[in-house]
Structure formats: C-alpha cells, structure tokens
Design an enzyme around this catalytic site. Structure first.
Site, PDB file in Angstrom:
ATOM      1  N   GLY A  13       0.799  -1.225   0.000  1.00 46.35           N
ATOM      2  CA  GLY A  13       0.000   0.000   0.000  1.00 46.35           C
ATOM      3  C   GLY A  13       0.822   1.261   0.000  1.00 46.35           C
ATOM      4  O   GLY A  13       0.313   2.331  -0.321  1.00 46.35           O
ATOM      5  N   CYS A  21       0.671   6.034   0.535  1.00 46.12           N
ATOM      6  CA  CYS A  21      -0.732   6.430   0.377  1.00 46.12           C
ATOM      7  C   CYS A  21      -1.643   5.684   1.334  1.00 46.12           C
ATOM      8  O   CYS A  21      -2.411   6.283   2.079  1.00 46.12           O
ATOM      9  CB  CYS A  21      -1.168   6.196  -1.063  1.00 46.12           C
ATOM     10  SG  CYS A  21      -2.899   6.592  -1.370  1.00 46.12           S
ATOM     11  N   ILE A  52      -1.181  21.149  -0.238  1.00 49.07           N
ATOM     12  CA  ILE A  52      -2.298  20.259   0.073  1.00 49.07           C
ATOM     13  C   ILE A  52      -2.058  19.499   1.379  1.00 49.07           C
ATOM     14  O   ILE A  52      -2.930  19.447   2.256  1.00 49.07           O
ATOM     15  CB  ILE A  52      -2.547  19.281  -1.085  1.00 49.07           C
ATOM     16  CG1 ILE A  52      -3.056  20.038  -2.315  1.00 49.07           C
ATOM     17  CG2 ILE A  52      -3.564  18.209  -0.686  1.00 49.07           C
ATOM     18  CD1 ILE A  52      -3.218  19.169  -3.543  1.00 49.07           C
ATOM     19  N   GLU A  79       4.356  30.079   4.695  1.00 51.66           N
ATOM     20  CA  GLU A  79       4.516  29.661   3.306  1.00 51.66           C
ATOM     21  C   GLU A  79       5.430  30.652   2.588  1.00 51.66           C
ATOM     22  O   GLU A  79       5.206  31.866   2.643  1.00 51.66           O
ATOM     23  CB  GLU A  79       3.140  29.603   2.623  1.00 51.66           C
ATOM     24  CG  GLU A  79       3.151  29.510   1.116  1.00 51.66           C
ATOM     25  CD  GLU A  79       3.890  28.295   0.595  1.00 51.66           C
ATOM     26  OE1 GLU A  79       4.685  28.448  -0.340  1.00 51.66           O
ATOM     27  OE2 GLU A  79       3.673  27.192   1.139  1.00 51.66           O
ATOM     28  N   ALA A 133       5.670  20.302   6.201  1.00 48.92           N
ATOM     29  CA  ALA A 133       4.941  19.921   4.982  1.00 48.92           C
ATOM     30  C   ALA A 133       5.496  20.742   3.825  1.00 48.92           C
ATOM     31  O   ALA A 133       4.756  21.393   3.097  1.00 48.92           O
ATOM     32  CB  ALA A 133       3.451  20.144   5.164  1.00 48.92           C
ATOM     33  N   ASP A 157       5.783   8.514  -8.548  1.00 56.95           N
ATOM     34  CA  ASP A 157       6.465   9.714  -8.071  1.00 56.95           C
ATOM     35  C   ASP A 157       7.858   9.872  -8.663  1.00 56.95           C
ATOM     36  O   ASP A 157       8.344  10.995  -8.834  1.00 56.95           O
ATOM     37  CB  ASP A 157       6.563   9.698  -6.546  1.00 56.95           C
ATOM     38  CG  ASP A 157       5.223   9.864  -5.853  1.00 56.95           C
ATOM     39  OD1 ASP A 157       4.209  10.002  -6.556  1.00 56.95           O
ATOM     40  OD2 ASP A 157       5.189   9.847  -4.600  1.00 56.95           O
ATOM     41  N   LEU A 204       0.850  11.737  -7.512  1.00 59.38           N
ATOM     42  CA  LEU A 204      -0.501  11.337  -7.139  1.00 59.38           C
ATOM     43  C   LEU A 204      -0.673   9.841  -7.343  1.00 59.38           C
ATOM     44  O   LEU A 204      -0.203   9.280  -8.339  1.00 59.38           O
ATOM     45  CB  LEU A 204      -1.533  12.093  -7.974  1.00 59.38           C
ATOM     46  CG  LEU A 204      -1.560  13.613  -7.789  1.00 59.38           C
ATOM     47  CD1 LEU A 204      -2.461  14.266  -8.828  1.00 59.38           C
ATOM     48  CD2 LEU A 204      -2.007  13.976  -6.378  1.00 59.38           C
ATOM     49  N   HIS A 264      -3.327   8.045  -8.152  1.00 57.35           N
ATOM     50  CA  HIS A 264      -4.086   7.594  -9.321  1.00 57.35           C
ATOM     51  C   HIS A 264      -3.267   7.697 -10.599  1.00 57.35           C
ATOM     52  O   HIS A 264      -3.464   6.915 -11.536  1.00 57.35           O
ATOM     53  CB  HIS A 264      -5.421   8.342  -9.440  1.00 57.35           C
ATOM     54  CG  HIS A 264      -5.363   9.812  -9.211  1.00 57.35           C
ATOM     55  ND1 HIS A 264      -5.512  10.378  -7.979  1.00 57.35           N
ATOM     56  CD2 HIS A 264      -5.167  10.846 -10.074  1.00 57.35           C
ATOM     57  CE1 HIS A 264      -5.436  11.691  -8.075  1.00 57.35           C
ATOM     58  NE2 HIS A 264      -5.219  12.003  -9.339  1.00 57.35           N
ATOM     59  N   HIS A 269     -31.824  16.199 -10.884  1.00 59.14           N
ATOM     60  CA  HIS A 269     -32.149  17.350 -10.039  1.00 59.14           C
ATOM     61  C   HIS A 269     -32.978  16.871  -8.841  1.00 59.14           C
ATOM     62  O   HIS A 269     -33.817  15.992  -8.996  1.00 59.14           O
ATOM     63  CB  HIS A 269     -32.953  18.381 -10.843  1.00 59.14           C
ATOM     64  CG  HIS A 269     -33.482  19.504 -10.023  1.00 59.14           C
ATOM     65  ND1 HIS A 269     -32.707  20.577  -9.657  1.00 59.14           N
ATOM     66  CD2 HIS A 269     -34.716  19.719  -9.478  1.00 59.14           C
ATOM     67  CE1 HIS A 269     -33.437  21.412  -8.938  1.00 59.14           C
ATOM     68  NE2 HIS A 269     -34.677  20.914  -8.814  1.00 59.14           N
TER      69      HIS A 269
END
Length: 472
Positions: free
Chosen positions: A41, A44, A184, A204, A267, A309, A316, A318, A441
């Site tokens: 895993g 993530c 994020i 930041e 971070a 990565d 990410l 996905h 709707h």
C-alpha cells in the site's frame, strides 16, 4: 548470497507498484514485488491519503455537528477519545492492507521484504531488516519507489516536530500548531488538527496557498476557513526554531513576531526516491531523484520501466496506478501508452477543492483564449438545503475549438464529482455536449451542466446576461 531469477520484479508496493505487479500477474507473468515495509500500500495507504481521509472524515463530522445547531439540531459538547480515534485510523488501514495481501497471494505474486538497489542492468540486491542481502535477477523491472517528505535540516530532532507520517499518529492535540508549507498536505493536516481543537499558524514562502489551484476556489476556501488560523504568513520564511520548556519558539522573517508552538508539522514538499536505488549500476541516471521515461514508461534501459512519483509531477496515487498498468502491459508484450490529456487533483480540505486541466492563470500564461462558465452554488437548491451555498463549479472552454480544457469545484463531494469533468475533457466535449446532457435534479452534480449552460449564456437558473438577451 541467495539468488532468485524472476521474469518481472517490481520495486515498491505502493498504489503504482502493487497495481503493476497485479496487472502483470493477471497477464501471465511470473512476478516478484519488493517492498521495504511489512504491508503493501505504500505511503498512500499506510501513512498518507487513506489514514488522512479517515481523520478528515471524523474532523468534518464533528464540525458539521456543531454547524447543525443553526439548523435546529443541538448536540452536547464533543468529547475527544484519542485512543479510539487512533484505533479507527488503524482499523481502516488494516482492512485495506489485509485485502492487498490476500490479492497478492491469489495472484501468486512473490513478496520480498527489504530495500532494493541495482547491482547491474538485470540484478538487484535486497537487504532485509536483519542486514542480510540476497540477489534477485530479472528479465524486466518496474521501478515504483515513490517519494519521501522533505525534512528541513535546521529543525531540532524532536518527536514534537513531525512530518505527515508523524502527524497522522496523533501524538496529542496541541493548543498551538505551526504548519510549514501551504500546500495540500499541510492544509489537510491543519484541517484535521483544527477540527480537533488546535489553533493553527501557517508559514509559506510563496505568495499564496495551494499553488496551482484555481484562485477562485482558493479565495472561497480561505473565506470559509478564516476561523481555523491565527496567522497565515505568506511570502515568509521560517528562520529558526528553538526548543523551550513550554514548546518551540519559531522566528520568521518579513516582520512577523516570534511565537511558541506545541507541535510543528513539516509539509515543505516531497522528493522522489530514485537516488536511493544505485541507478548507475543499471546504466540509469536521475535528475534530482526523477527518472526519465517514454510514453510506455520505459527508461533508457529497455527492460527497466519506472512509474509514479519517481517519474515526475504530479505525485498522485491515481497517476501511478495508470502508469503501472501501462508498464505491466508493455512488459507482458501488449501495446499500451500513457498519454492522458489531464490528471485530476483533489485537496481534501474542508470544503473540498477538486480541479483538473487548465486554470485561468495557466491560460493567460500560455496565451490561450478561453470562455468561462461559472455556476455559484448559491443558485443550487440542493446546495442551499445542504448548507453548501458557498460552493462553486467552474468550467473553461477553448474559444478556438469550443472544447472543454479544464474545470474546478469547491464544496462537499467535489472530488467525487470531478470525474465527469475529466471524462468530458478526455472525450473533447464542448459546452453544448455537457449543458444538454440531462443531469439529475436536485443534486450538486447538476452544477456541472449548469456551468456549461452559463458558458453558453443559456442558463435560466442565473440572472440573464444582457448582451445575450437583446429582447428585455
């Protein structure tokens, strides 16, 4: 030294790595999966997106319960049981890692626990936790080694200074917390700790939070989250941190006063793990840990692939999964390429922000003329009923071709709804395609169709646009 020979070896058991291994096994290959941790895993699932979402769910539920008092339902003061919260996070992760282990057994994927390094273009050395080294020979290899948090060297070595992994352990709930980095990861953790009672400062270095995110969405988010922060220090550098009996004294440039914090979260970004693999032994090079690949995910060595990565932004899960499928299929002799038009992103803050493709700023920088359709959720009956009238859906269409180039949403479930915008972009849909698709709707998802109508000037749920409605 023991030696094993495998048809395919995958380095790294994160989302990209295990997806590549499982896909290759499904295609009939003999596969070994090397992972340094006991469970599959990767970051993530074990110490990243999954446990953070478990905690974000709890924090959001607590805050939503508090907001419901304005709608006629009042609860008593929330009681925080950190042990139970940690157990919930652990159980969530364990359920998923257990499922991955079972699927690896079902596919007869051989798992090897240890750290892998290349010893040649067809050989890996794997060191286990006892220091024993074994050799694994392979015909083909997929590198899915992931990334690691950047640690600032001037910070004290103290358990109260944590990265995202340490923050997810919930060591305690601080009174005051400093988040270094306004991206994020930092803001998701700020959301968790703020929801559980901490006061937050953010420092930041750049001039804005959530770099690369549509500025309209960021503006709405900042307005909704002003209650969380004592200070958001933009264009500011953390200069020093000193341990003190009451916590850590942090000093900043740009005229900001020093402050004392109980917990500090680093971070400041992540770096790829490519440089940890002795790539030169396989005849490969890296650029700051990144490995160059082609559209089939092949490196400079045709029998070695790389995904996730270590091949570049965005980092990410996905993206890594889809690249893993491509690499596995090519390794198995099938034709496949990784050529997506867009890769979606979601910031699981409160409220959620989701975006994909082009933004206003990127369009201006690239000289691309766009037509923009915005639908404020203040005109959505479902959003008003849900207390989400602050939200917005925004679509950008090429003025030249009419095709959808990107979109963004902010509000509950934004990430779940973004898939429609991704699909429409990949299929080359224009505003008419989306606007004339009948959406159910009342839903939040229908705001996508209404934003397309707004771009066309045909939205009857918004005030008329004078120059498009000559007969008043």
């Amino acid at each position: 030294m023991n030696t094993e020979i495998m048809e395919l070896v995958v380095i790294g058991g994160g989302p990209g790595g295990y997806s590549a291994a499982f896909r290759a096994a499904d295609l009939g290959m003999q596969v070994a999966l090397i992972e340094r941790e006991e469970t599959l895993g990767g970051v993530c699932l074990n110490v990243g997106c999954i446990p953070s979402k478990a905690l974000l769910h709890v924090a959001a539920a607590k805050e939503e319960a508090e907001r419901l008092s304005k709608h006629g339902i009042r609860f008593g003061a929330a009681e925080l049981d950190l042990d139970a919260l940690r157990a919930f996070r652990h159980d969530t992760v364990s359920r998923l890692t257990g499922g991955l282990a079972q699927m690896a057994r079902q596919r007869k994927v051989q798992r090897i626990i240890g750290n892998a390094r290349f010893a040649g273009p067809n050989v890996l050395h794997v060191e286990d936790r006892a220091g024993n080294v074994s050799a694994v020979s392979f015909q083909m290899c997929i590198i899915a080694a992931g990334s690691s948090p950047i640690h600032l060297p001037f910070l004290p070595d103290d358990p109260r200074i944590v990265d995202s992994t340490g923050a997810l352990e919930l060591p305690f709930i601080p009174k005051r917390m400093l988040v270094i980095g306004g991206g994020i990861i930092g803001l998701e953790m700020a959301t968790v700790y703020s929801g559980l009672g901490a006061r937050i400062d953010v420092v930041e270095q750049t001039g804005g939070l959530l770099a690369g995110v549509d500025r309209d969405m960021v503006g709405i988010w900042m307005k909704r989250n002003s209650h969380r922060f004592d200070r958001i220090m933009l264009s500011t550098r953390l200069e020093s941190v000193e341990a003190a009996p009451e916590g850590f004294v942090a000093r900043f440039n740009n005229g900001h006063e020093p402050a004392t914090y109980d917990l500090i979260l680093q971070a400041a970004g992540r770096r790829p793990n490519g440089d940890r693999l002795s790539l030169e032994a396989a005849g490969l090079q890296s650029n700051g840990g990144f490995i160059a690949v082609d559209s089939q995910m092949r490196t400079a060595q045709p029998n070695i692939f790389a995904i996730g990565d270590v091949v570049g932004q965005p980092m990410l899960a996905h993206k890594a999964v889809h690249q893993g499928h491509v690499a596995a299929e090519v390794a198995a002799g099938h034709r496949a390429v990784f050529e997506p038009l867009v890769i979606p992103s979601v910031a699981y803050v409160d409220p959620e922000i989701a975006w994909v493709g082009l933004t206003d700023d990127a369009a201006r920088q690239d000289g691309i003329e766009v037509d923009v359709g915005k639908f404020p959720w203040a005109a959505s009956g479902r959003a008003i009923a849900n207390g989400a009238d602050y939200g917005m859906t925004k679509l950008l269409f090429s003025r030249e071709t009419g095709r959808l180039l990107g979109g963004a949403m902010i509000g509950p479930g934004a990430g779940d709804m973004l898939g429609e915008i991704c699909l429409a972009t990949e299929l080359g849909a224009d505003a008419t395609d989306i606007g004339r698709t009948i959406h159910p709707h009342p839903t939040l998802g229908e705001t996508i169709g209404l934003a397309a109508e707004a771009a066309m000037g045909s939205c009857t749920d918004l005030p008329p646009i004078p120059f498009l409605c000559p007969r008043q």
